[in-house]
Each structure stands twice: as structure tokens, then as C-alpha cells.
Design a protein around this motif. Sequence first.
Motif, PDB file in Angstrom:
ATOM      1  N   ARG A 110       2.263  10.674  -6.806  1.00  0.00           N
ATOM      2  CA  ARG A 110       3.253  11.192  -7.750  1.00  0.00           C
ATOM      3  C   ARG A 110       2.617  11.396  -9.130  1.00  0.00           C
ATOM      4  O   ARG A 110       2.848  12.416  -9.799  1.00  0.00           O
ATOM      5  CB  ARG A 110       4.430  10.230  -7.826  1.00  0.00           C
ATOM      6  CG  ARG A 110       5.621  10.758  -8.622  1.00  0.00           C
ATOM      7  CD  ARG A 110       6.848   9.885  -8.390  1.00  0.00           C
ATOM      8  NE  ARG A 110       6.616   8.486  -8.731  1.00  0.00           N
ATOM      9  CZ  ARG A 110       6.524   7.503  -7.841  1.00  0.00           C
ATOM     10  NH1 ARG A 110       6.652   7.751  -6.545  1.00  0.00           N
ATOM     11  NH2 ARG A 110       6.317   6.245  -8.229  1.00  0.00           N
ATOM     12  N   GLN A 111       1.803  10.452  -9.561  1.00  0.00           N
ATOM     13  CA  GLN A 111       1.145  10.548 -10.856  1.00  0.00           C
ATOM     14  C   GLN A 111       0.177  11.727 -10.897  1.00  0.00           C
ATOM     15  O   GLN A 111       0.191  12.535 -11.834  1.00  0.00           O
ATOM     16  CB  GLN A 111       0.390   9.247 -11.151  1.00  0.00           C
ATOM     17  CG  GLN A 111      -0.444   9.277 -12.421  1.00  0.00           C
ATOM     18  CD  GLN A 111      -1.361   8.065 -12.530  1.00  0.00           C
ATOM     19  OE1 GLN A 111      -1.365   7.187 -11.662  1.00  0.00           O
ATOM     20  NE2 GLN A 111      -2.153   8.022 -13.585  1.00  0.00           N
ATOM     21  N   ILE A 137       0.823  -1.205   0.000  1.00  0.00           N
ATOM     22  CA  ILE A 137       0.000   0.000   0.000  1.00  0.00           C
ATOM     23  C   ILE A 137       0.857   1.255   0.000  1.00  0.00           C
ATOM     24  O   ILE A 137       0.545   2.236  -0.695  1.00  0.00           O
ATOM     25  CB  ILE A 137      -0.981  -0.033   1.191  1.00  0.00           C
ATOM     26  CG1 ILE A 137      -2.157  -0.958   0.840  1.00  0.00           C
ATOM     27  CG2 ILE A 137      -1.473   1.371   1.552  1.00  0.00           C
ATOM     28  CD1 ILE A 137      -3.172  -1.122   1.932  1.00  0.00           C
ATOM     29  N   ARG A 138       1.955   1.252   0.755  1.00  0.00           N
ATOM     30  CA  ARG A 138       2.835   2.429   0.738  1.00  0.00           C
ATOM     31  C   ARG A 138       3.355   2.687  -0.676  1.00  0.00           C
ATOM     32  O   ARG A 138       3.394   3.836  -1.129  1.00  0.00           O
ATOM     33  CB  ARG A 138       3.993   2.245   1.713  1.00  0.00           C
ATOM     34  CG  ARG A 138       3.596   2.353   3.163  1.00  0.00           C
ATOM     35  CD  ARG A 138       4.802   2.462   4.098  1.00  0.00           C
ATOM     36  NE  ARG A 138       4.387   2.106   5.460  1.00  0.00           N
ATOM     37  CZ  ARG A 138       4.564   0.936   6.021  1.00  0.00           C
ATOM     38  NH1 ARG A 138       5.217  -0.021   5.367  1.00  0.00           N
ATOM     39  NH2 ARG A 138       4.127   0.696   7.242  1.00  0.00           N
ATOM     40  N   ASP A 139       3.768   1.641  -1.355  1.00  0.00           N
ATOM     41  CA  ASP A 139       4.266   1.808  -2.721  1.00  0.00           C
ATOM     42  C   ASP A 139       3.175   2.348  -3.646  1.00  0.00           C
ATOM     43  O   ASP A 139       3.420   3.239  -4.471  1.00  0.00           O
ATOM     44  CB  ASP A 139       4.786   0.473  -3.264  1.00  0.00           C
ATOM     45  CG  ASP A 139       6.077   0.027  -2.594  1.00  0.00           C
ATOM     46  OD1 ASP A 139       6.734   0.869  -1.956  1.00  0.00           O
ATOM     47  OD2 ASP A 139       6.426  -1.171  -2.707  1.00  0.00           O
ATOM     48  N   GLU A 140       1.972   1.810  -3.516  1.00  0.00           N
ATOM     49  CA  GLU A 140       0.864   2.234  -4.372  1.00  0.00           C
ATOM     50  C   GLU A 140       0.489   3.691  -4.117  1.00  0.00           C
ATOM     51  O   GLU A 140       0.259   4.457  -5.048  1.00  0.00           O
ATOM     52  CB  GLU A 140      -0.348   1.330  -4.146  1.00  0.00           C
ATOM     53  CG  GLU A 140      -0.277  -0.003  -4.869  1.00  0.00           C
ATOM     54  CD  GLU A 140      -0.374   0.187  -6.372  1.00  0.00           C
ATOM     55  OE1 GLU A 140      -1.475   0.466  -6.875  1.00  0.00           O
ATOM     56  OE2 GLU A 140       0.676   0.070  -7.042  1.00  0.00           O
ATOM     57  N   LEU A 141       0.404   4.090  -2.850  1.00  0.00           N
ATOM     58  CA  LEU A 141       0.029   5.467  -2.549  1.00  0.00           C
ATOM     59  C   LEU A 141       1.082   6.450  -3.048  1.00  0.00           C
ATOM     60  O   LEU A 141       0.753   7.514  -3.586  1.00  0.00           O
ATOM     61  CB  LEU A 141      -0.188   5.643  -1.046  1.00  0.00           C
ATOM     62  CG  LEU A 141      -1.428   4.969  -0.459  1.00  0.00           C
ATOM     63  CD1 LEU A 141      -1.478   5.165   1.049  1.00  0.00           C
ATOM     64  CD2 LEU A 141      -2.709   5.492  -1.105  1.00  0.00           C
ATOM     65  N   HIS A 167      -0.206  16.233  -1.976  1.00  0.00           N
ATOM     66  CA  HIS A 167       1.079  15.902  -1.365  1.00  0.00           C
ATOM     67  C   HIS A 167       1.025  14.511  -0.732  1.00  0.00           C
ATOM     68  O   HIS A 167      -0.053  13.969  -0.450  1.00  0.00           O
ATOM     69  CB  HIS A 167       1.438  16.943  -0.300  1.00  0.00           C
ATOM     70  CG  HIS A 167       1.347  18.345  -0.790  1.00  0.00           C
ATOM     71  ND1 HIS A 167       2.368  18.975  -1.448  1.00  0.00           N
ATOM     72  CD2 HIS A 167       0.317  19.246  -0.727  1.00  0.00           C
ATOM     73  CE1 HIS A 167       1.992  20.202  -1.775  1.00  0.00           C
ATOM     74  NE2 HIS A 167       0.760  20.393  -1.344  1.00  0.00           N
ATOM     75  N   HIS A 168       2.211  13.958  -0.484  1.00  0.00           N
ATOM     76  CA  HIS A 168       2.336  12.627   0.092  1.00  0.00           C
ATOM     77  C   HIS A 168       3.239  12.684   1.319  1.00  0.00           C
ATOM     78  O   HIS A 168       4.228  13.435   1.335  1.00  0.00           O
ATOM     79  CB  HIS A 168       2.928  11.660  -0.943  1.00  0.00           C
ATOM     80  CG  HIS A 168       3.211  10.288  -0.408  1.00  0.00           C
ATOM     81  ND1 HIS A 168       4.477   9.868  -0.039  1.00  0.00           N
ATOM     82  CD2 HIS A 168       2.383   9.248  -0.165  1.00  0.00           C
ATOM     83  CE1 HIS A 168       4.411   8.625   0.395  1.00  0.00           C
ATOM     84  NE2 HIS A 168       3.159   8.222   0.337  1.00  0.00           N
ATOM     85  N   LEU A 169       2.880  11.922   2.347  1.00  0.00           N
ATOM     86  CA  LEU A 169       3.715  11.783   3.532  1.00  0.00           C
ATOM     87  C   LEU A 169       3.825  10.301   3.858  1.00  0.00           C
ATOM     88  O   LEU A 169       2.806   9.623   4.047  1.00  0.00           O
ATOM     89  CB  LEU A 169       3.108  12.533   4.721  1.00  0.00           C
ATOM     90  CG  LEU A 169       3.816  12.368   6.076  1.00  0.00           C
ATOM     91  CD1 LEU A 169       5.261  12.855   6.006  1.00  0.00           C
ATOM     92  CD2 LEU A 169       3.054  13.115   7.165  1.00  0.00           C
ATOM     93  N   ALA A 227       1.302  15.634 -10.872  1.00  0.00           N
ATOM     94  CA  ALA A 227       1.759  16.266 -12.114  1.00  0.00           C
ATOM     95  C   ALA A 227       0.753  17.302 -12.606  1.00  0.00           C
ATOM     96  O   ALA A 227       1.126  18.277 -13.269  1.00  0.00           O
ATOM     97  CB  ALA A 227       1.998  15.203 -13.184  1.00  0.00           C
ATOM     98  N   THR A 228      -0.537  17.095 -12.280  1.00  0.00           N
ATOM     99  CA  THR A 228      -1.574  18.054 -12.680  1.00  0.00           C
ATOM    100  C   THR A 228      -2.312  18.635 -11.477  1.00  0.00           C
ATOM    101  O   THR A 228      -3.259  19.406 -11.649  1.00  0.00           O
ATOM    102  CB  THR A 228      -2.599  17.378 -13.611  1.00  0.00           C
ATOM    103  OG1 THR A 228      -3.135  16.210 -12.965  1.00  0.00           O
ATOM    104  CG2 THR A 228      -1.940  16.971 -14.928  1.00  0.00           C
ATOM    105  N   ASP A 229      -1.912  18.261 -10.282  1.00  0.00           N
ATOM    106  CA  ASP A 229      -2.548  18.744  -9.046  1.00  0.00           C
ATOM    107  C   ASP A 229      -1.445  19.187  -8.089  1.00  0.00           C
ATOM    108  O   ASP A 229      -1.005  18.421  -7.230  1.00  0.00           O
ATOM    109  CB  ASP A 229      -3.404  17.647  -8.421  1.00  0.00           C
ATOM    110  CG  ASP A 229      -4.192  18.123  -7.204  1.00  0.00           C
ATOM    111  OD1 ASP A 229      -3.939  19.246  -6.726  1.00  0.00           O
ATOM    112  OD2 ASP A 229      -5.059  17.366  -6.729  1.00  0.00           O
ATOM    113  N   PRO A 230      -0.983  20.424  -8.199  1.00  0.00           N
ATOM    114  CA  PRO A 230       0.163  20.878  -7.394  1.00  0.00           C
ATOM    115  C   PRO A 230      -0.140  20.986  -5.901  1.00  0.00           C
ATOM    116  O   PRO A 230       0.787  21.126  -5.098  1.00  0.00           O
ATOM    117  CB  PRO A 230       0.493  22.257  -7.989  1.00  0.00           C
ATOM    118  CG  PRO A 230      -0.791  22.711  -8.609  1.00  0.00           C
ATOM    119  CD  PRO A 230      -1.461  21.474  -9.122  1.00  0.00           C
TER     120      PRO A 230
END
Length: 394
Positions: free
Chosen positions: A332-333, A323-327, A342-344, A336-339
Motif C-alpha cells: 500500500r505504501q 507477515i500478511r499485515d506487513e506485506l 499490486h497485492h493479493l 502510491a508511487t508505483d502504480p
Amino acid sequence: MHTEHDWTTTPVTADLLRGALDLEHTDRGVLPHRLPAPARRQIPDGQLAMAESQPSGVRLVFRTPATAVELDVVATKRVYVGAPPRPDGVYELLVDGRLAGRAGVPDGDVLTIDMAAGTATTRPGPVRTLRFTGLSGDEKEVEIWLPHDETARLVALRTNAPVRTAPPTDRRVWLHHGSSISHGSNATTPTGTWPAVAAALGGVELVNLGFGGGALLDPFTARAIRDAPADLISLKIGINIVNADLMRRRAFGPAVHGFLDTLREGHPTVPLLVVSPLYCPIHENTPGPCAPDLGAMSEGRMRFMSTGDPTQTAAGKLTLTVIRDELSRIVRQRAATDPNLHHLDGLDLYGEADHAEWPLPDELHPDPGTHQHIGERFARRAFGAGGPFTREHR
């Protein structure tokens, strides 16, 4: 000077509550809800219905010169067959943001849950009174934080001086959605849950949609978040998906995308932080489902274990590592169009080294001190310099 005989009764209305999305009027007081009625009508199980009615992060807020405050409540006490007794829920009184008292009630309605049999029964109980005295006679802001893990019907609010609604605050509203850890499991006070700790440090108004066992990417929860006022949103996703063995990798990614799409319908540019799971050894590389350890319960201890097969990850079963890898990939994907997305990494909040120092007492939930550490770390990473929730970030 006010005396305790000069009581004023003030109806408990929505304008006195923060952190709730709805207020239900019942035959025994009002019941704050953390999901609105349309979402509640779609809840498929008793676990989520119970969790959303537990007022984690919900508080009464008002201004008054009163030196004494009383609150009549009907609490719901949970009893788990075979498990040790649960402590009474804690109500905390804050005056101008500082803790001024704690109280609880010894009884109320009793909900008896048999996890082995999958049954639950309720026995009605009495109305009880919480009392806080010795407050200053100055005009002040009073907050009564309701128990994070005990349903409470609010029957009457009494003070020995008039009450008025607190004026609107200029603090930003932070809406957080997550699992039982976000809900506050194993924390001992409502202001001691990690989201409450982080909110206090970040200087924001908390709406806590952390639901024990209920962070399952439900569309009705996404719509509730979409429609709720919020300046900042965070989602902690993963542990309940694995706990429940709810879906496979093929379904998880699209479900996350769909959840985020729904949120963006109502909050297209709000800073949105996706948080992956904290470290949890029983599910790092072992799928669910998770189950209570009945042997430990027979000894008076609460403990959880994974019953899944690690070899099944090749067939699409989910673990926390997957799940961590998928999130990370999904954020990240989309970023690219949603500045403002964010991810933590949840391991930055509680990782393997932290587990060695502060192990999970029941193999699933942090203890009160660890809630404090997690809240402090979230505040630094989200609200601190360069974080996604700083005012300058946007």
C-alpha cells in the motif's frame, strides 16, 4: 512414414528449453538450472541448491513430425531416512498443448538425506531412457515437462524424424517466485503444480522460481529475477521466513523493500504482484522454526510442526498473520508511487474455510486437488477481468 529405427539425435541446448535460467554442461548430460551461475555461487545451503536444480516448470519444446521420442536422463532419487519412499518423478509429454503421455524412470543417482542428523550422501546411478510412441506423423509442437521435484540431467534426445526449434511465442512470460508450495510440493505431476495450472489458464509462458524452503528474500534471487526476461512478475512471500525463524519484524520490512527495489532496477514498470501466505494453521499465530515430526516419521508418515512460542510475537517474532499485515502495509505504501505494484491476500487463494474442506496432508503443503483449486483461483484473480495481469490493466 517414419520408423523407430530412423533415429535422429538432437543436442539438448538452451534454445530447446523454456523455464530455465541456465544450462550446466556436466560429464553426464546437461543440467537445467532455475537460478543462474552467479546466484548459485552464493547459495549458502544444500537445501536451496537441491531445490533450484529440480526443474519445476522447465520443459523441452520443439517442433517435429516424429511419431516416437526418446529422452535419456540421469534422475536424482531422494531418500529421507525414516520417511516413506518418494514416488518417481513424472515426465509429461504435451502435443500442441494437450497431454499425450506420461513416463518416469525407476532409478538413478540416490541422494539420502537424514533430517535428524543433518547429513546427506549421494550414490551414483545409471542413465535411463524415457520413451513416448504412437504420436501423429503431422508437424506439431512437442513439450516434455520435466519432473517438478526430481533433479534430472538430460543426456540425449532422440526422435524418428528431424527436430527444429519452436518459433518464438507471442505469449507473455510470467515469472513467479515462491516457496515449496509454488515449487509444487505434494503435486503429483509437473503440469499439476498450481503455477503451471494458472499459467495454462492465463495463456502465459511460465518461469517458476518456487524453491522448496528457499523463498527467503535472498539478494541473489532478487538479482536473478531483476536480470531475467519477464512481462509479469509475482512473489509469494512469508511461509519460509516463518519456517526458518529467519528474521524478526524489524528486519522483515526492510528486506522486502530491498527485494522489491532490486526487482524494479530491471523491471521498472512490469506488473508486479506480491502474494501473502496461504492459510497454514501451525504458523498462523505461532512462530517458527518448523520441524519434521519425528514421531510421525517413525510411523511412516510425513508431518511438520511448529516449535515456536506464540508469546514471542510481542518481541518481534514472525507469524503468518504478522507477515500478511506487513506485506499489505508495504505494498500500500509503495503503490502510491508505483502504480504497477499490486497485492493479493493469500487467504483468497486458500483460507480457513478451504482448510476445513481440503486440509493440508502434512500440515504444510496442499494435496494435488488443492493445487488445482489454488491455480484456478490465482488465474481468476490475476489474469481475469480487472486483474493486475490482464493486458488491459496497464
